[in-house]
Design a protein around this motif. Structure first.
Motif: not given
Length: 181
Positions: A78-103
């Protein structure tokens, strides 16, 4: 397959249909038309597999050249998977998504171009399998400091094991404009 939008709508959580019986289970790990149903036209060209021990943090990585869409799943552990928005001008710039992915849950995360990606290992070990839409390019590789206080990511681990390279990455407010999307 159920496709769930996250707090950043371009990052998707995919929940495959799992068919179980006394022999075990079967599921489709990838079917192009599922992403196309969300107007995502991606062609994957490289598959990767990583094995890591408990409390390891890998990331946060991205490529400014040879930008990559990624589709991840966990084969073991199992992992905690994280994606961080680095798109200039995006309304969610600098925000992240984190969720558990597991077998066990067999969920997948689709992370589009424009995001830094990383994960922490919650189980004793984890095997992470992921598809990429472009080839790895070391000259285009960039990173973001995994423990940047401005990102406030809860990695859900203690005593993180992090590579020297990942420890030396810049914080979000230190990234040069040309190294953003």
């Amino acid at each position: 397959m159920e496709i769930v939008e996250t707090n950043i709508p371009d990052v998707l959580l995919l929940k495959p249909d799992v068919y179980k019986d006394e022999r075990g289970f079967f599921l489709e790990t990838y079917r192009e038309e599922h992403l196309q149903s969300r107007n995502i036209d991606v062609h994957f060209v490289q598959d990767n597999l990583s094995q890591s021990q408990k409390n390891t943090v890998r990331g946060l990585h991205y490529q400014i050249e040879n930008q990559q869409d990624k589709l991840l799943m966990v084969m073991q552990g199992a992992i905690r998977d994280v994606a961080v928005d680095l798109r200039k001008g995006s309304p969610t710039f600098g925000e992240h998504v984190a969720t558990e992915l597991s077998a066990d849950n067999k969920h997948q995360m689709f992370i589009p171009k424009g995001f830094a990606h990383g994960f922490s290992v919650l189980s004793d070990t984890a095997l992470v399998y992921y598809k990429c839409s472009d080839y790895y390019n070391p000259e285009g590789e960039r990173g973001l400091y995994w423990d940047d206080p401005d990102l406030d990511i809860d990695w859900q681990i203690s005593d993180a094991i992090v590579s020297e390279k990942d420890q030396a990455q810049p914080q979000l407010n230190e990234i040069q404009k040309e190294d953003l999307f």
